[in-house]
Design a protein around this motif. Structure first.
Motif, short mmCIF file in Angstrom:
data_model
loop_
_atom_site.label_atom_id
_atom_site.label_comp_id
_atom_site.label_asym_id
_atom_site.label_seq_id
_atom_site.Cartn_x
_atom_site.Cartn_y
_atom_site.Cartn_z
N GLY A 1 -4.05 0.41 -6.76
CA GLY A 1 -2.97 0.70 -5.75
C GLY A 1 -3.18 2.00 -4.86
O GLY A 1 -3.79 2.89 -5.25
N TYR A 2 -2.24 1.93 -3.85
CA TYR A 2 -2.34 3.25 -2.90
C TYR A 2 -1.32 4.22 -3.76
O TYR A 2 -0.18 4.08 -4.24
N HIS A 3 -1.99 5.70 -3.91
CA HIS A 3 -1.35 6.72 -4.20
C HIS A 3 -1.05 7.70 -2.99
O HIS A 3 -0.91 8.91 -3.36
N GLY A 4 -1.51 7.59 -1.83
CA GLY A 4 -1.56 8.62 -0.75
C GLY A 4 -2.83 9.14 -0.68
O GLY A 4 -3.74 8.95 -1.52
N MET B 1 -4.46 -5.25 -1.03
CA MET B 1 -3.65 -4.18 -1.92
C MET B 1 -2.36 -4.23 -1.45
O MET B 1 -1.88 -4.07 -0.41
N ALA B 2 -1.38 -4.18 -2.67
CA ALA B 2 0.05 -4.56 -2.51
C ALA B 2 0.92 -3.62 -3.21
O ALA B 2 2.14 -3.69 -3.25
N VAL B 3 0.19 -2.65 -3.74
CA VAL B 3 0.94 -1.72 -4.56
C VAL B 3 0.87 -0.26 -4.20
O VAL B 3 -0.06 0.30 -3.77
N TYR B 4 2.01 0.38 -3.99
CA TYR B 4 2.12 1.84 -3.49
C TYR B 4 3.28 2.27 -4.43
O TYR B 4 4.09 2.11 -4.68
N LYS C 1 4.06 -4.96 -1.17
CA LYS C 1 5.11 -5.53 -2.02
C LYS C 1 5.82 -4.66 -3.19
O LYS C 1 6.79 -5.03 -3.29
N THR C 2 4.97 -4.09 -3.75
CA THR C 2 5.39 -3.35 -4.63
C THR C 2 5.62 -1.83 -4.69
O THR C 2 4.51 -1.32 -4.09
N ILE C 3 6.79 -1.28 -4.38
CA ILE C 3 6.79 0.25 -4.17
C ILE C 3 7.50 0.63 -5.16
O ILE C 3 8.66 0.32 -5.30
N SER C 4 7.01 1.65 -5.76
CA SER C 4 7.82 2.14 -6.93
C SER C 4 8.28 3.92 -6.48
O SER C 4 7.28 4.41 -5.79
#
Length: 173
Positions: free
Chosen positions: A81-84, A132-135, A158-161
């Motif tokens: 997932g992406y973390h910046g 990739m759909a998570v950040y 689609k998933t953003i925390s």
């Protein structure tokens, strides 16, 4: 005191196994801020030895510094997932962290967009067949502008925390 007790109760839920429909117990493992040259190899070895999978929330600059570890995470079937790109939350210059967090803010939307675009381009290059759909933002901090930016520019996420500033008791404006 009530807030501390509530926080402890919430955090205790993070270690409880999740019951799936097939009645097997599962635990979701996430690791962010990586990859790291010092720790990620040992972590991957341990996961491999146990047949376990995890979600790795990666920073772009670290993926560039450790391409071999990044590739191993992918090849061993872990979710990415992406973390910046540079471990900086999607918050513009009008946010004041009031000494609680030691992050810089983006001076304008164009700079924020450029960095996030660089991250997604890097991921597209490294993982061309992965959607990739998570950040998860650094420290789970995400401003309303950051949320709107992601929805507008990256609808595939689609998933953003994140903790939205508007929902905190502390006034960050």
């Amino acid at each position: 005191m009530r807030k501390v007790v509530a926080l402890i109760l919430i955090l205790s839920l993070l270690v409880l196994p999740v019951r799936a429909a097939d009645n097997h117990k599962y635990v979701a493992l996430t690791f962010d801020d990586g990859p790291s040259g010092k720790y990620t190899r040992a972590l991957l070895d341990g996961l491999y030895d146990r047949g376990a999978k995890a979600t790795f929330l990666l920073c772009g600059y670290r993926m560039t510094n450790y391409p071999d570890i990044t590739q191993r995470i992918f090849e061993e079937g872990h979710e990415i997932g992406y973390h910046g790109y540079n471990h900086q939350p999607l918050c513009l210059g009008n946010k004041d962290y009031m000494g609680i967090f030691d992050y810089k803010t983006w001076q304008d939307a164009a700079a924020m967009s450029k960095a996030f675009g660089h991250l997604t381009e890097l991921c597209d290059e490294l993982f061309p067949d992965v959607d990739m759909a998570v950040y998860v933002p650094p420290s789970n901090l995400l401003s309303k502008e950051g949320e709107e930016f992601l929805a507008r520019e990256y609808p595939h996420i689609k998933t953003i925390s994140g903790i939205y500033f508007d929902s905190l008791e502390v006034d960050f404006t």
